[in-house]
Design a protein around this motif. Sequence first.
Motif, PDB file in Angstrom:
ATOM      1  N   ALA A   1     -72.073  33.584   1.970  1.00 16.31           N
ATOM      2  CA  ALA A   1     -71.237  33.038   0.838  1.00 16.31           C
ATOM      3  C   ALA A   1     -70.948  31.737   0.419  1.00 16.31           C
TER       4      ALA A   1
ATOM      5  N   VAL B   1     -73.227  29.471   0.779  1.00 19.25           N
ATOM      6  CA  VAL B   1     -74.658  29.129   0.204  1.00 19.25           C
ATOM      7  C   VAL B   1     -74.639  29.750  -1.314  1.00 19.25           C
ATOM      8  N   SER B   2     -73.771  30.833  -1.690  1.00 16.60           N
ATOM      9  CA  SER B   2     -73.670  31.464  -2.955  1.00 16.60           C
ATOM     10  C   SER B   2     -72.714  30.744  -3.580  1.00 16.60           C
ATOM     11  N   GLY B   3     -71.727  30.208  -3.041  1.00 12.28           N
ATOM     12  CA  GLY B   3     -70.731  29.427  -3.803  1.00 12.28           C
ATOM     13  C   GLY B   3     -70.976  27.936  -3.897  1.00 12.28           C
ATOM     14  N   CYS B   4     -71.765  27.403  -3.078  1.00 11.67           N
ATOM     15  CA  CYS B   4     -71.936  26.010  -3.058  1.00 11.67           C
ATOM     16  C   CYS B   4     -72.540  25.508  -4.552  1.00 11.67           C
ATOM     17  N   PRO B   5     -71.694  24.488  -5.160  1.00  8.73           N
ATOM     18  CA  PRO B   5     -72.246  24.295  -6.476  1.00  8.73           C
ATOM     19  C   PRO B   5     -73.333  23.665  -6.727  1.00  8.73           C
ATOM     20  N   PHE B   6     -73.608  22.608  -5.792  1.00 12.99           N
ATOM     21  CA  PHE B   6     -74.828  22.095  -6.031  1.00 12.99           C
ATOM     22  C   PHE B   6     -75.859  21.917  -4.955  1.00 12.99           C
ATOM     23  N   ASN B   7     -75.788  23.260  -4.350  1.00 17.85           N
ATOM     24  CA  ASN B   7     -76.749  23.651  -3.224  1.00 17.85           C
ATOM     25  C   ASN B   7     -77.004  22.663  -1.778  1.00 17.85           C
TER      26      ASN B   7
ATOM     27  N   SER C   1     -64.940  30.369   1.333  1.00 16.33           N
ATOM     28  CA  SER C   1     -65.706  31.696   1.165  1.00 16.33           C
ATOM     29  C   SER C   1     -66.111  32.216   2.583  1.00 16.33           C
ATOM     30  N   CYS C   2     -66.169  31.351   3.551  1.00 16.48           N
ATOM     31  CA  CYS C   2     -66.858  31.802   4.626  1.00 16.48           C
ATOM     32  C   CYS C   2     -65.936  33.053   5.229  1.00 16.48           C
TER      33      CYS C   2
ATOM     34  N   PRO D   1     -71.728  38.090  -2.092  1.00 14.99           N
ATOM     35  CA  PRO D   1     -72.569  37.421  -2.946  1.00 14.99           C
ATOM     36  C   PRO D   1     -73.269  38.685  -3.811  1.00 14.99           C
TER      37      PRO D   1
ATOM     38  N   ARG E   1     -80.603  20.673  -9.219  1.00 15.94           N
ATOM     39  CA  ARG E   1     -79.856  20.768  -8.160  1.00 15.94           C
ATOM     40  C   ARG E   1     -78.484  21.613  -8.403  1.00 15.94           C
TER      41      ARG E   1
ATOM     42  N   ASN F   1     -76.488  24.930  -8.941  1.00 16.85           N
ATOM     43  CA  ASN F   1     -76.528  26.493  -8.131  1.00 16.85           C
ATOM     44  C   ASN F   1     -75.895  27.380  -9.175  1.00 16.85           C
TER      45      ASN F   1
ATOM     46  N   GLU G   1     -75.661  30.321  -9.641  1.00 16.16           N
ATOM     47  CA  GLU G   1     -75.051  31.445  -9.082  1.00 16.16           C
ATOM     48  C   GLU G   1     -73.460  31.306  -8.733  1.00 16.16           C
ATOM     49  N   SER G   2     -73.322  29.999  -8.806  1.00 11.82           N
ATOM     50  CA  SER G   2     -71.689  29.476  -8.305  1.00 11.82           C
ATOM     51  C   SER G   2     -70.701  29.500  -9.015  1.00 11.82           C
TER      52      SER G   2
ATOM     53  N   TRP H   1     -69.707  26.086  -9.738  1.00 18.10           N
ATOM     54  CA  TRP H   1     -70.726  25.188 -10.456  1.00 18.10           C
ATOM     55  C   TRP H   1     -70.411  25.224 -11.978  1.00 18.10           C
TER      56      TRP H   1
ATOM     57  N   LEU I   1     -65.453  35.421  -4.045  1.00 15.75           N
ATOM     58  CA  LEU I   1     -66.286  35.112  -2.879  1.00 15.75           C
ATOM     59  C   LEU I   1     -65.651  35.159  -1.549  1.00 15.75           C
ATOM     60  N   ALA I   2     -64.143  34.874  -1.537  1.00 13.74           N
ATOM     61  CA  ALA I   2     -63.356  34.713  -0.271  1.00 13.74           C
ATOM     62  C   ALA I   2     -63.273  36.080   0.352  1.00 13.74           C
TER      63      ALA I   2
END
Lengths: 311, 454
Positions: free
Chosen positions: A121, A123-129, A155-156, A260, B162, B164, B166-167, B170, B243-244
């Motif tokens: 989760a 990784v899926s949510g992290c806005p800039f990877n 999210s974790c 995700p 850079r 994401n 999917e986020s 973002w 996501l939570a």
Amino acid sequence: MILLSRRHLLRTVGTGLSTAAVGGAAAVAAAPAALAAPRTAPADAVGMLYDTTKCIGCKACVAECAKVNDLVPDTELSGGLWQMPADLNTQTKNIIKLWADPATGQTSFVKRQCMHCVDPACVSGCPFNALQKGALGIVGWDGARCIGCRYCEVSCPFEIPKFEWKKFNPKIVKCELCRHVLDRDGQPGCTRVCPTGAVVFGRRTDLLADAKARVAAHPGTYHLDHVYGETEAGGTQVLYLSHVPFEKLGLPALPDRSVPTGLRHGGVALKLIALPVVLYGVFLGFFRRNWKVHEEEAARLKAEKGLEEQL
Amino acid sequence: MARPASRATPLGVPLGVPLGVPLGVPLAPPHASVIHRWQRGVSVREVPLVTPWFLLFAGFFVVGTAIAAFRLFGGSLASFAAMTDVYAWGVWKTFNVMALTALGSSALAVGLAAWVLGRHRLHSVMRTALVTSFLFYTTALLGLLTDVGRPWNFWNLLLPWRWNTESALWEVALAMPVYCALFLLYENGPMVVEKLWNARSDRVRGWVRTWHPRIRKTYPFVVPFAYVLPIIHQSSLGGLMVLAGHKVHPLWQTDLLPLLYLVQALICGFGSVIVVLMTSCLVWRRPLDVKVLGELANLMSWTTLGWLVLRLGDVVVRGRVGDALAMDAFGVLFLAETAAVAVPALVLRSAHLRETPRALYTMALLACLGGIAYRFIPTTLAYAPGAGSTYFPAVPEIVITLGLVATVVGAFSLVVKRFAVLPAPLESWHHAVEHDSHAHPSHRSDAHGHAVHD
């Protein structure tokens, strides 16, 4: 109110609908993405297998983790005498905890660190990877991309990532499976120093087979005869065998489908291209129709009152 | 409050609208609707720019900004906030961004109604909605900037490789600044251009002559996108908590969160514009147009009923009715929050009450509170229940949050006194232009240089 001719109406609404049709076509093209399949672990995914029945709670792994990762040991609880972390924190990427039930006298140690989820989760949510699944499926953090939003902590499902709240240049701290020394040592610090083999390092497929063999060899020993992490939250690369219920060790009961995966229904192309284009087309069509009405009202206002319209 | 005890009003009729009218008594009888018809934005001229109330809000702004600057340029989050690794998001994100941008969705809600659904009467309140939106979004972004730990890395926004995609975060991080800095500014542009014209400088007027037609020409093509963007990021705000997973209480955690957050934004958008308009009319003694307000209330009520079908239907389908009626803390919270949204929707089904200022004001306020509650609760109160950790905002967090809210109020009062924002009857405009003309006897013209026919 100015009435539009039918032809005019058809034309303006038609503009919108044709734009919408383009978006619709994009939606059809994106249809395969709409059926997001659950992600599987990469073939070379590595991980750890922890077995509560073998752990003696010596905490050699905790000390070695701090050493390999250049972390200042957390000595706060011991008054500065020895490493004694209360929980995972920015100085502690790996911890041994004890669970005890005073009523039954049942006890168990548990080792906690990042689970390196198959479909994380964070990784899926992290806005800039900033958090990404890298080589061997290890979830690593990249400071150049991290804005410090702490969505990974939110999210974790295992409450693993920790944030350096007290620093002006805060980092996200969590186990990265000693990826910086894997080439040299062949395994993380914790598994290398474990004296009883309670935690071992290896390919996820091998570890899973090993775990299942242990369950088969000792029926009734392990809780539910289940390997925690095989399916939980879409699977994790760190696996657990436990003689007490997993919830007691802070490992929550989680559905097999990763969160995700659920969010990927529809697909990014549908969500970010097709849907906006369709909406824009529909809005544009109606907007232009109403704009004409607005213009005619404006002309009338100017003729009657000598005033410019206001937008 | 510096308000003259008596003064001439544009129409020579008393314009003050007391809210202390008993429930059920319509303030403006139908035959008076000619007087109380909002047609045009007119600036508030009768009141000085700086009042004691304004100074109070400005004070909150200064203190809040100063603390935020200290945090941003020289302090760790730990010294300013009570957030923990469990409650990693505090009020700056959960209240200012996730809850209050719902109030800032008035430009979306009223814009969709006026320009897309063709509710032409609502054009008169569009500027109020736009200014409200711009201020709520700007302050939310300031809150976000204060909140993030490594703000210097925001330059990653400029590096698409850079991103994401999917986020949901973002989407929010990209779409909210773009919407606020480009689209809301663009939509507020005509109001500024009109003001520049009134500055009566030949150089500036030349500039306006160039740019005003360009805005008008691009307007129908640009503004629809200004509705697409917030639809995406307001639903993404709901997607954040999905996501939570299991950490959000099952009464709130659902795959429908994005849709529920979005529709709630529309409800709060209508609600906030009603509250802002009525409060402004009360404070600055403007006439109310109960037809326009009633139409807004009607739209809000129908949207809320639709939202309730989704919200309650979702709880039923997921088999959580037992939780809702459990009468534990979460059940009561759910019932209270739902009631705060449902009561206004049902009360405002009455056309009579929609046009009764006191009932309308109370109900719109209640709907806004319910909407804010709905969008705040999953992030904090119903988040990580039983995690053994608690969160209550630290004093600097509260001061900065209040400072941001005070900035909205204070800046709004400044803008409406300098720009033609708040709606008024057409005659008020002539009065306002007359006022300008007396200052410049050589220019007897309206906002665009056309001769005024009295």
